[in-house]
Design a protein around this motif. Structure first.
Motif, PDB file in Angstrom:
ATOM      1  N   LEU A   1       0.830  -1.211   0.000  1.00 17.71           N
ATOM      2  CA  LEU A   1       0.000   0.000   0.000  1.00 17.71           C
ATOM      3  C   LEU A   1       0.864   1.260   0.000  1.00 17.71           C
ATOM      4  CD1 LEU A   1      -2.933  -0.866   2.441  1.00 17.71           C
ATOM      5  CD2 LEU A   1      -2.972  -0.754  -0.047  1.00 17.71           C
ATOM      6  N   LYS A   2       1.948   1.232   0.792  1.00 12.75           N
ATOM      7  CA  LYS A   2       2.839   2.395   0.840  1.00 12.75           C
ATOM      8  C   LYS A   2       3.512   2.638  -0.499  1.00 12.75           C
ATOM      9  CE  LYS A   2       3.766   2.350   5.810  1.00 12.75           C
ATOM     10  NZ  LYS A   2       4.783   2.185   6.877  1.00 12.75           N
ATOM     11  N   ALA A   3       3.820   1.571  -1.200  1.00 12.99           N
ATOM     12  CA  ALA A   3       4.435   1.696  -2.525  1.00 12.99           C
ATOM     13  C   ALA A   3       3.451   2.336  -3.505  1.00 12.99           C
ATOM     14  CB  ALA A   3       4.868   0.327  -3.030  1.00 12.99           C
ATOM     15  N   LEU A   4       2.180   1.939  -3.390  1.00 15.16           N
ATOM     16  CA  LEU A   4       1.156   2.531  -4.255  1.00 15.16           C
ATOM     17  C   LEU A   4       1.022   4.034  -3.992  1.00 15.16           C
ATOM     18  CD1 LEU A   4      -1.702  -0.143  -4.147  1.00 15.16           C
ATOM     19  CD2 LEU A   4      -0.368   0.544  -6.158  1.00 15.16           C
ATOM     20  N   LEU A   5       1.035   4.388  -2.705  1.00 20.02           N
ATOM     21  CA  LEU A   5       0.915   5.800  -2.346  1.00 20.02           C
ATOM     22  C   LEU A   5       2.092   6.609  -2.864  1.00 20.02           C
ATOM     23  CD1 LEU A   5      -0.375   5.561   1.346  1.00 20.02           C
ATOM     24  CD2 LEU A   5      -1.620   6.457  -0.619  1.00 20.02           C
ATOM     25  N   LYS A   6       3.271   6.016  -2.778  1.00 18.58           N
ATOM     26  CA  LYS A   6       4.490   6.701  -3.175  1.00 18.58           C
ATOM     27  C   LYS A   6       4.495   7.034  -4.661  1.00 18.58           C
ATOM     28  CE  LYS A   6       9.535   6.333  -2.875  1.00 18.58           C
ATOM     29  NZ  LYS A   6      10.666   5.463  -2.471  1.00 18.58           N
ATOM     30  N   HIS A   7       3.902   6.167  -5.462  1.00 18.49           N
ATOM     31  CA  HIS A   7       3.945   6.350  -6.913  1.00 18.49           C
ATOM     32  C   HIS A   7       2.656   6.949  -7.481  1.00 18.49           C
ATOM     33  CE1 HIS A   7       7.167   3.327  -6.302  1.00 18.49           C
ATOM     34  NE2 HIS A   7       7.749   4.030  -7.277  1.00 18.49           N
ATOM     35  N   THR A   8       1.795   7.403  -6.578  1.00 19.05           N
ATOM     36  CA  THR A   8       0.560   8.048  -7.025  1.00 19.05           C
ATOM     37  C   THR A   8       0.703   9.537  -6.854  1.00 19.05           C
ATOM     38  OG1 THR A   8      -0.758   6.136  -6.342  1.00 19.05           O
ATOM     39  CG2 THR A   8      -1.936   8.216  -6.696  1.00 19.05           C
ATOM     40  N   SER A   9       0.657  10.281  -7.942  1.00 19.85           N
ATOM     41  CA  SER A   9       0.814  11.738  -7.851  1.00 19.85           C
ATOM     42  C   SER A   9      -0.500  12.370  -7.439  1.00 19.85           C
ATOM     43  CB  SER A   9       1.241  12.303  -9.204  1.00 19.85           C
ATOM     44  OG  SER A   9       0.288  11.982 -10.181  1.00 19.85           O
ATOM     45  N   PRO A  10      -0.433  13.359  -6.532  1.00 19.44           N
ATOM     46  CA  PRO A  10      -1.660  14.024  -6.092  1.00 19.44           C
ATOM     47  C   PRO A  10      -2.278  14.825  -7.221  1.00 19.44           C
ATOM     48  CG  PRO A  10       0.259  15.217  -5.294  1.00 19.44           C
ATOM     49  CD  PRO A  10       0.769  13.948  -5.926  1.00 19.44           C
ATOM     50  N   SER A  11      -3.587  14.901  -7.219  1.00 19.50           N
ATOM     51  CA  SER A  11      -4.275  15.713  -8.231  1.00 19.50           C
ATOM     52  C   SER A  11      -5.298  16.593  -7.550  1.00 19.50           C
ATOM     53  CB  SER A  11      -4.985  14.822  -9.253  1.00 19.50           C
ATOM     54  OG  SER A  11      -5.988  14.050  -8.609  1.00 19.50           O
ATOM     55  N   LYS A  12      -5.699  17.617  -8.234  1.00 20.37           N
ATOM     56  CA  LYS A  12      -6.708  18.506  -7.675  1.00 20.37           C
ATOM     57  C   LYS A  12      -8.036  17.763  -7.568  1.00 20.37           C
ATOM     58  CE  LYS A  12      -4.671  22.698  -9.599  1.00 20.37           C
ATOM     59  NZ  LYS A  12      -4.879  23.856 -10.480  1.00 20.37           N
ATOM     60  N   THR A  13      -8.820  18.139  -6.561  1.00 19.77           N
ATOM     61  CA  THR A  13     -10.110  17.489  -6.383  1.00 19.77           C
ATOM     62  C   THR A  13     -11.173  18.093  -7.281  1.00 19.77           C
ATOM     63  OG1 THR A  13     -10.628  19.015  -4.590  1.00 19.77           O
ATOM     64  CG2 THR A  13      -9.600  16.934  -3.990  1.00 19.77           C
ATOM     65  N   PHE A  14     -10.840  19.225  -7.939  1.00 19.67           N
ATOM     66  CA  PHE A  14     -11.879  19.875  -8.737  1.00 19.67           C
ATOM     67  C   PHE A  14     -11.292  20.632  -9.923  1.00 19.67           C
ATOM     68  CE2 PHE A  14     -13.978  23.996  -9.545  1.00 19.67           C
ATOM     69  CZ  PHE A  14     -15.102  23.511 -10.176  1.00 19.67           C
ATOM     70  N   SER A  15     -11.933  20.486 -11.022  1.00 20.28           N
ATOM     71  CA  SER A  15     -11.732  21.402 -12.136  1.00 20.28           C
ATOM     72  C   SER A  15     -13.122  21.742 -12.629  1.00 20.28           C
ATOM     73  CB  SER A  15     -10.914  20.743 -13.247  1.00 20.28           C
ATOM     74  OG  SER A  15     -11.622  19.649 -13.787  1.00 20.28           O
ATOM     75  N   PRO A  16     -13.324  22.934 -13.190  1.00 23.42           N
ATOM     76  CA  PRO A  16     -14.682  23.373 -13.526  1.00 23.42           C
ATOM     77  C   PRO A  16     -15.502  22.380 -14.335  1.00 23.42           C
ATOM     78  CG  PRO A  16     -13.137  25.183 -13.774  1.00 23.42           C
ATOM     79  CD  PRO A  16     -12.323  23.940 -13.478  1.00 23.42           C
ATOM     80  N   ASN A  17     -14.856  21.536 -15.132  1.00 22.30           N
ATOM     81  CA  ASN A  17     -15.602  20.604 -15.981  1.00 22.30           C
ATOM     82  C   ASN A  17     -15.629  19.171 -15.460  1.00 22.30           C
ATOM     83  OD1 ASN A  17     -16.117  22.638 -17.926  1.00 22.30           O
ATOM     84  ND2 ASN A  17     -14.009  22.415 -18.665  1.00 22.30           N
ATOM     85  N   SER A  18     -15.083  18.974 -14.232  1.00 12.45           N
ATOM     86  CA  SER A  18     -14.917  17.601 -13.758  1.00 12.45           C
ATOM     87  C   SER A  18     -16.142  17.045 -13.051  1.00 12.45           C
ATOM     88  CB  SER A  18     -13.714  17.529 -12.812  1.00 12.45           C
ATOM     89  OG  SER A  18     -13.968  18.295 -11.653  1.00 12.45           O
ATOM     90  N   LEU A  19     -17.054  17.903 -12.658  1.00 11.60           N
ATOM     91  CA  LEU A  19     -18.216  17.442 -11.905  1.00 11.60           C
ATOM     92  C   LEU A  19     -19.469  17.563 -12.760  1.00 11.60           C
ATOM     93  CD1 LEU A  19     -17.453  19.048  -8.443  1.00 11.60           C
ATOM     94  CD2 LEU A  19     -16.985  16.736  -9.201  1.00 11.60           C
ATOM     95  N   ASN A  20     -19.957  16.452 -13.239  1.00 12.00           N
ATOM     96  CA  ASN A  20     -21.110  16.472 -14.131  1.00 12.00           C
ATOM     97  C   ASN A  20     -22.374  15.933 -13.479  1.00 12.00           C
ATOM     98  OD1 ASN A  20     -19.616  17.462 -16.387  1.00 12.00           O
ATOM     99  ND2 ASN A  20     -18.687  15.434 -16.570  1.00 12.00           N
ATOM    100  N   ARG A  21     -22.263  15.462 -12.264  1.00  8.62           N
ATOM    101  CA  ARG A  21     -23.443  14.919 -11.587  1.00  8.62           C
ATOM    102  C   ARG A  21     -24.410  16.055 -11.272  1.00  8.62           C
ATOM    103  NH1 ARG A  21     -23.684  12.641  -5.563  1.00  8.62           N
ATOM    104  NH2 ARG A  21     -25.739  11.694  -5.609  1.00  8.62           N
ATOM    105  N   PRO A  22     -25.657  15.954 -11.723  1.00  6.63           N
ATOM    106  CA  PRO A  22     -26.600  17.058 -11.512  1.00  6.63           C
ATOM    107  C   PRO A  22     -26.989  17.228 -10.050  1.00  6.63           C
ATOM    108  CG  PRO A  22     -27.720  15.148 -12.442  1.00  6.63           C
ATOM    109  CD  PRO A  22     -26.249  14.839 -12.468  1.00  6.63           C
ATOM    110  N   VAL A  23     -27.257  18.472  -9.684  1.00  3.57           N
ATOM    111  CA  VAL A  23     -27.723  18.782  -8.336  1.00  3.57           C
ATOM    112  C   VAL A  23     -29.142  18.224  -8.187  1.00  3.57           C
ATOM    113  CG1 VAL A  23     -28.355  20.673  -6.778  1.00  3.57           C
ATOM    114  CG2 VAL A  23     -26.292  20.847  -8.189  1.00  3.57           C
ATOM    115  N   PRO A  24     -29.482  17.646  -7.033  1.00  2.00           N
ATOM    116  CA  PRO A  24     -30.835  17.091  -6.860  1.00  2.00           C
ATOM    117  C   PRO A  24     -31.920  18.164  -6.969  1.00  2.00           C
ATOM    118  CG  PRO A  24     -29.654  17.157  -4.763  1.00  2.00           C
ATOM    119  CD  PRO A  24     -28.655  17.459  -5.826  1.00  2.00           C
ATOM    120  N   VAL A  25     -33.127  17.711  -7.309  1.00  2.00           N
ATOM    121  CA  VAL A  25     -34.244  18.635  -7.482  1.00  2.00           C
ATOM    122  C   VAL A  25     -35.337  18.343  -6.463  1.00  2.00           C
ATOM    123  CG1 VAL A  25     -33.795  18.954  -9.937  1.00  2.00           C
ATOM    124  CG2 VAL A  25     -35.357  17.129  -9.189  1.00  2.00           C
ATOM    125  N   GLU A  26     -36.181  19.334  -6.249  1.00  7.10           N
ATOM    126  CA  GLU A  26     -37.337  19.182  -5.368  1.00  7.10           C
ATOM    127  C   GLU A  26     -38.331  18.245  -6.038  1.00  7.10           C
ATOM    128  OE1 GLU A  26     -40.923  19.743  -3.253  1.00  7.10           O
ATOM    129  OE2 GLU A  26     -40.685  20.452  -5.312  1.00  7.10           O
TER     130      GLU A  26
END
Length: 369
Positions: free
Chosen positions: A45-70
């Protein structure tokens, strides 16, 4: 099953696209495996973490799930926006508190590894126009997350039980989507349960709200209200950070004015003059006056006239002051009552375009009265 909590968090984070959360709980799992003598699994697991580069949690086009409606009217329960370009100016003490809040969120991996509970909640309260909505957007921008602003008109339903369902639906959405959830006009759904004027249904809404906030875990929640005295006492315990949003002091007003006039530079004396005359105004009021004035001078190809802008601030602070020469003595008295330190004889003579000696005569007459 051993490690079920860590595994469920890793899966949840992966489904939501929250790499920071996945990394944090993977690191925590590796520590627990190591403590249990399962060194090979921990090392993998530590080896996986070491070789995984961090990425941003958000970019303007990355979230396509619609907001819930009434459910009944199909109104969107919130508006999701990209908060880029949001600027706020605050007193130093509040700036430090927001910095602390941001650090707290950015170090959630360390907190998770140490098994310290994460509760990134912030309550903003104070007068209208003091920048609560702008601050929520600024926090989202600094965290590189979208801002999801709840719509009170859609959340609150006339149908029995629907309001609680709407709140639960929106908060469940925020748990699954990396975002800053902003609940404006928070008192509309979080009123004190001992309010005799409220019906039982709204009291049940508060209970539902409290329960859902408790289940948010590491969801970033910012709530704002102009009427903190109306909030249920139990709300305070759910928000670890609280900021009283006050009217800006002279130094903050000067920063706001300089930013609003950044494309129309003045000298320091002029900035200081405007920041002093705007005493008692909110940031929103200052913004409205300056933007209205700038629209006019740009359309008519004029340059900034400090006295004209100064008069607009004065008129906004006291509608009785019109700079009508027929009521000169009366209006000068009103100016002196507003801010005697700022409205000296020299300043008054410049505003009205009259001689200092004439102003002195008027002021002496006021004093003798």
């Amino acid at each position: 099953m051993d490690y079920i909590v860590e595994l469920s968090k890793i899966i949840k984070g992966a489904l939501a696209g929250d790499q920071k959360s996945v990394s944090a709980y993977t690191e925590l799992l590796s520590v627990k495996l190591e403590e249990s003598g399962e060194n090979r699994a921990a090392k993998s697991l530590k080896a996986l973490l070491k070789h995984t580069s961090p990425s941003k949690t958000f970019s303007p086009n990355s979230l396509n799930r619609p907001v819930p409606v009434e459910k009944d009217n199909r109104f969107s329960l919130a508006d999701k926006t990209d908060p880029s370009g949001s600027v706020v100016f605050m007193a130093d003490r509040d700036d430090k508190l927001i910095d602390s809040f941001i650090r707290y969120i950015n170090n959630k991996e360390k907190l998770a590894s140490a098994e310290v509970p994460i509760n990134p909640t912030l309550l903003l309260y104070g007068l209208p126009g003091t920048g609560k909505s702008k601050l929520a957007a600024n926090i989202a921008q600094r965290l590189e997350l979208p801002l999801v602003t709840a719509r009170a008109d859609a959340l609150i339903s006339s149908y029995l039980g629907s309001t609680s369902k709407n709140i639960r639906s929106l908060l469940e959405y925020a748990k699954e989507e990396p975002c800053v959830l902003f609940l404006d006009e928070f008192d509309a759904i979080a009123k004190a349960r001992d309010d005799k004027n409220e019906i039982g249904e709204l009291k049940r809404v508060v209970v539902s709200l409290l329960q859902n906030i408790d289940n948010l875990e590491d969801t970033i929640l910012v709530a704002a209200t102009n009427h903190e005295h109306l909030l249920d006492p139990a709300i305070g315990r759910r928000f670890h950070y609280k900021i009283h949003m006050k009217l800006p002091d002279v130094s903050v007003r000067e920063k706001i004015i300089k930013y609003l006039l950044r494309n129309f530079p003045l000298d320091e004396y002029e900035y200081q003059t405007l920041s002093q005359v705007s005493k008692g105004m909110s940031g929103a009021e200052i913004e409205i006056i300056i933007h209205d004035y700038l629209r006019e001078i740009v359309i008519h190809d004029r340059t900034i006239d400090l006295l004209e802008l100064l008069k607009r601030f004065v008129k906004s602070l006291n509608s009785k002051i019109t700079f009508n020469n027929e009521n000169k003595s009366e209006e000068i008295k009103l100016l002196r009552d507003m801010n005697s330190d700022f409205f000296t004889g020299k300043v008054i003579s410049q505003i009205w375009g009259i001689s200092p000696s004439y102003v002195s005569k008027i002021l002496k007459g006021i004093k003798n009265d």
